[in-house]
Design a protein around this motif. Structure first.
Motif, PDB file in Angstrom:
ATOM      1  N   VAL A   5     -51.058  20.140 -17.309  1.00 50.22           N
ATOM      2  CA  VAL A   5     -50.801  21.443 -16.687  1.00 50.22           C
ATOM      3  C   VAL A   5     -49.925  22.267 -17.633  1.00 50.22           C
ATOM      4  O   VAL A   5     -48.900  21.801 -18.112  1.00 50.22           O
ATOM      5  CB  VAL A   5     -50.103  21.278 -15.316  1.00 50.22           C
ATOM      6  N   ASP A   6     -50.350  23.478 -17.893  1.00 51.08           N
ATOM      7  CA  ASP A   6     -49.590  24.390 -18.740  1.00 51.08           C
ATOM      8  C   ASP A   6     -48.308  24.782 -17.997  1.00 51.08           C
ATOM      9  O   ASP A   6     -48.371  25.218 -16.841  1.00 51.08           O
ATOM     10  CB  ASP A   6     -50.438  25.629 -19.039  1.00 51.08           C
ATOM     11  N   SER A   8     -46.401  27.353 -18.129  1.00 48.83           N
ATOM     12  CA  SER A   8     -46.349  28.736 -17.635  1.00 48.83           C
ATOM     13  C   SER A   8     -47.233  28.906 -16.403  1.00 48.83           C
ATOM     14  O   SER A   8     -46.888  29.652 -15.486  1.00 48.83           O
ATOM     15  CB  SER A   8     -46.754  29.723 -18.726  1.00 48.83           C
ATOM     16  N   GLN A   9     -48.367  28.211 -16.357  1.00 44.54           N
ATOM     17  CA  GLN A   9     -49.215  28.262 -15.157  1.00 44.54           C
ATOM     18  C   GLN A   9     -48.516  27.590 -13.981  1.00 44.54           C
ATOM     19  O   GLN A   9     -48.585  28.080 -12.858  1.00 44.54           O
ATOM     20  CB  GLN A   9     -50.555  27.583 -15.422  1.00 44.54           C
ATOM     21  N   ALA A  12     -45.877  29.951 -12.665  1.00 41.12           N
ATOM     22  CA  ALA A  12     -46.481  31.056 -11.917  1.00 41.12           C
ATOM     23  C   ALA A  12     -46.902  30.608 -10.525  1.00 41.12           C
ATOM     24  O   ALA A  12     -46.725  31.346  -9.544  1.00 41.12           O
ATOM     25  CB  ALA A  12     -47.680  31.613 -12.680  1.00 41.12           C
ATOM     26  N   ARG A  13     -47.454  29.407 -10.424  1.00 42.66           N
ATOM     27  CA  ARG A  13     -47.869  28.899  -9.114  1.00 42.66           C
ATOM     28  C   ARG A  13     -46.657  28.674  -8.210  1.00 42.66           C
ATOM     29  O   ARG A  13     -46.694  28.991  -7.022  1.00 42.66           O
ATOM     30  CB  ARG A  13     -48.667  27.603  -9.264  1.00 42.66           C
ATOM     31  N   GLY A  63     -55.900  32.267  -6.855  1.00 43.91           N
ATOM     32  CA  GLY A  63     -54.577  32.884  -6.875  1.00 43.91           C
ATOM     33  C   GLY A  63     -54.068  33.278  -5.514  1.00 43.91           C
ATOM     34  O   GLY A  63     -54.818  33.408  -4.562  1.00 43.91           O
TER      35      GLY A  63
END
Length: 73
Positions: A5-6, A8-9, A12-13, A63
């Motif tokens: 998992v990135d 930054s992602q 954001a989540r 999203g």
């Protein structure tokens, strides 16, 4: 990050949790449903939208958006 998992992602989540909770509580209030029923309806709508967006690929993450909020009947 674990499991590929990135970071930054992931961040954001996590930051989107507040938006999701706001949508759940607003849907529950506006429809007279319980927060659990509202959350389940939102989850089902997101799964349906993800499945429709990628036929044959199964559900994927969608999203956090107020457009994901379904009408409870």
């Amino acid at each position: 990050m674990a499991d590929g998992v990135d970071p930054s992602q992931f961040e954001a989540r996590v930051r989107g949790i507040g938006t999701t909770l706001t949508a759940v509580f607003a849907t529950a209030r506006d429809t007279g449903a319980t927060p659990l029923a509202a959350a389940e309806a939102i989850a089902q709508a997101r799964i349906a939208a993800a499945t429709a967006a990628a036929p044959g690929k199964g559900p994927s993450a969608v999203g956090d958006s107020d457009s994901d909020v379904p009408h409870l009947g």
